[in-house]
Enzyme design. Structure first.
Site, mmCIF file in Angstrom:
data_model
loop_
_atom_site.group_PDB
_atom_site.id
_atom_site.type_symbol
_atom_site.label_atom_id
_atom_site.label_comp_id
_atom_site.label_asym_id
_atom_site.label_seq_id
_atom_site.Cartn_x
_atom_site.Cartn_y
_atom_site.Cartn_z
ATOM 1 N N ASP A 77 0.872 -1.182 0.000
ATOM 2 C CA ASP A 77 0.000 0.000 0.000
ATOM 3 C C ASP A 77 0.909 1.232 0.000
ATOM 4 O OD1 ASP A 77 -2.902 0.947 2.003
ATOM 5 O OD2 ASP A 77 -1.710 2.115 0.597
ATOM 6 N N ASP B 280 -3.346 2.360 -5.561
ATOM 7 C CA ASP B 280 -2.065 2.340 -4.834
ATOM 8 C C ASP B 280 -1.875 1.092 -3.991
ATOM 9 O OD1 ASP B 280 -3.794 2.833 -2.657
ATOM 10 O OD2 ASP B 280 -2.222 3.976 -1.640
ATOM 11 N N GLU B 281 -2.629 0.035 -4.317
ATOM 12 C CA GLU B 281 -2.651 -1.083 -3.388
ATOM 13 C C GLU B 281 -2.874 -2.395 -4.124
ATOM 14 O OE1 GLU B 281 -5.672 -2.008 0.282
ATOM 15 O OE2 GLU B 281 -5.908 -0.148 -0.810
HETATM 16 P P1 TTP Z 1 -5.240 5.198 0.877
HETATM 17 O O1 TTP Z 1 -4.256 4.092 0.605
HETATM 18 O O2 TTP Z 1 -6.420 4.911 1.707
HETATM 19 O O3 TTP Z 1 -4.477 6.408 1.575
HETATM 20 P P2 TTP Z 1 -3.050 7.016 1.294
HETATM 21 O O4 TTP Z 1 -2.263 6.197 0.332
HETATM 22 O O5 TTP Z 1 -3.226 8.453 0.904
HETATM 23 O O6 TTP Z 1 -2.379 6.997 2.724
HETATM 24 P P3 TTP Z 1 -1.805 5.760 3.553
HETATM 25 O O7 TTP Z 1 -0.355 6.076 3.784
HETATM 26 O O8 TTP Z 1 -2.578 5.762 4.829
HETATM 27 O O9 TTP Z 1 -2.018 4.533 2.732
HETATM 28 O O10 TTP Z 1 -5.760 5.785 -0.506
HETATM 29 C C1 TTP Z 1 -4.956 5.886 -1.658
HETATM 30 C C2 TTP Z 1 -5.293 7.147 -2.444
HETATM 31 O O11 TTP Z 1 -6.659 7.116 -2.832
HETATM 32 C C3 TTP Z 1 -5.094 8.421 -1.656
HETATM 33 O O12 TTP Z 1 -3.773 8.922 -1.759
HETATM 34 C C4 TTP Z 1 -6.121 9.335 -2.258
HETATM 35 C C5 TTP Z 1 -7.212 8.450 -2.776
HETATM 36 N N1 TTP Z 1 -8.407 8.513 -1.899
HETATM 37 C C6 TTP Z 1 -9.476 9.328 -2.267
HETATM 38 O O13 TTP Z 1 -9.469 9.937 -3.338
HETATM 39 N N2 TTP Z 1 -10.553 9.421 -1.424
HETATM 40 C C7 TTP Z 1 -10.606 8.773 -0.212
HETATM 41 O O14 TTP Z 1 -11.593 8.897 0.527
HETATM 42 C C8 TTP Z 1 -9.499 7.921 0.153
HETATM 43 C C9 TTP Z 1 -9.519 7.176 1.466
HETATM 44 C C10 TTP Z 1 -8.433 7.841 -0.715
HETATM 45 MG MG MG Z 2 -2.116 4.108 0.535
#
Ligand code: TTP
Ligand code: MG
Length: 351
Positions: A9, A99-100
């Protein structure tokens, strides 16, 4: 057979890309946002800012917050680069968001000195290629891998080698930590005096399904024990072509199942030929009426477009599946694709 699954992730994905591309954001609290925050960098998270909050509310928490507009095309492109890198490591990858993703690394882990080393190499490689950091979890199934990747976030990794290690970690955590337990379900559980994962162990599977229904009862029982039968579904990965069919009325006759599989095979095969591609991997996906999903694949060492060979692989795969329940979905696809022209070029170079 025991499986080894990895989950990765990316850290603060959108925000990290913006920080990479714009030096002046690096030491500042930033959010990537239109009216609503998509994500906040770790600096901004210190102020309590998080995804889904309005930009106005975020500004109230941190007046010097920098708001960067959303550039979705850029994040999509970055996501593709990461996914292509992953597919070079294994085609057994399932991407669940930009991203995952999950990787089934059971067959390749022996090439590395340890799971730790695999995780380290993976994170290093992602950073070298993209300039971005990610977190990694390795476990015995999707559930344990996903929980693991969150433990040393950002930029770290964690490994669960067996159910016992997972239970030791999860038992003192809030019930909400289990995937599938949302805010509403948590409230219901709290009312019944279930607050921690530990509290689940007091109940039998029968008691849990009687009280919360089959799906939710089984989820609580199995997930609290580190058990998860879901497989990494790599049939939709970007480096494959294929087709799947969902049946409104599930099918149960062997003749009908075979005919459907053959039709799907022919359809996918025609696309393979039309696109001038060779394949090494054939993938068969079956989803039963109760949503249990099986993904079976067979990989040969040399790519081919020979229909007889591929049909033989398909027959082997179909006969390895027990069609004992009604079938809701079937899919046939080809992975590990190569351009026929590239192949010829490589051979010419060799000889
Ligand atoms: P996430 O993996 O949930 O968050 P992140 O990568 O920003 O942070 P973390 O280090 O905790 O993993 O989400 C991935 C991307 O998806 C995030 O950068 C932006 C997008 N996203 C949205 O557009 N809306 C949302 O509500 C969420 C949770 C994420
Ligand atoms: Mg993330």
């Amino acid at each position: 057979m025991k499986r080894i699954i990895m989950h990765y992730d990316m850290d603060a994905f959108y925000a990290s890309i913006e920080m990479r591309d714009n030096k002046k954001y690096r030491s500042k609290p930033i959010v990537v946002a239109g009216g609503v925050v998509t994500t906040a960098n770790y600096e901004a998270r210190k102020f309590g800012i998080h995804s889904a909050m309005t930009t106005t509310d975020a500004k109230k928490l941190c007046p010097k917050l920098v708001i960067v507009p959303v550039n979705k095309d850029k994040y999509l492109e970055e996501s593709k680069i990461i996914q292509n890198l992953v597919l070079k490591i294994t085609h057994k990858a399932e991407f669940i968001a930009l991203d995952e993703g999950f990787l089934d690394i059971t067959d390749i882990i022996h090439k590395f000195s340890s799971k730790e080393s695999f995780g380290n190499i993976f994170r290093k490689r992602i950073f070298e290629i993209t300039g971005l950091s990610c977190s990694v979890g390795i476990g015995i199934n999707k559930l344990t891998a996903k929980i693991a990747s969150d433990i040393h976030k950002p930029g770290g990794q964690y490994i669960f080698n067996n159910e016992e290690e997972f239970i030791e970690f999860i038992r003192h955590k809030k019930i909400r930590k289990l995937p599938g337990v949302g805010a509403k379900f948590e409230q219901v559980l709290n009312k019944n005096n279930i607050f921690l994962v530990d509290d689940i162990f007091k109940f039998s599977l029968k008691e849990l399904t009687a009280k919360y229904g089959t799906a939710r009862g089984e989820l609580l029982y199995t997930y609290s024990r580190g058990i998860d039968f879901r497989e990494v579904d790599f049939s939709n990965s970007t480096h494959s072509i294929g087709n799947e069919n969902t049946f409104r009325i599930p099918i149960d006759s062997d003749v009908e199942i075979s005919r459907e599989i053959e039709d799907l095979f022919n359809w996918s095969y025609n696309r393979l030929i039309k696109k001038n591609l060779l394949t090494k991997t054939l993938i068969l996906k079956v989803r039963f009426k109760d949503r249990e999903t099986i993904t079976r694949s067979k990989t040969r060492s040399i790519p081919t477009d020979d229909k007889e060979i591929l049909k033989g692989m398909l027959d082997e795969l179909s006969s390895s599946v027990e069609f004992k329940k009604d079938v809701k979905l079937l899919g046939v696809s080809f992975g590990n694709l190569e351009n026929r022209s590239n192949r010829q070029l490589t051979f010419e170079k060799l000889y």
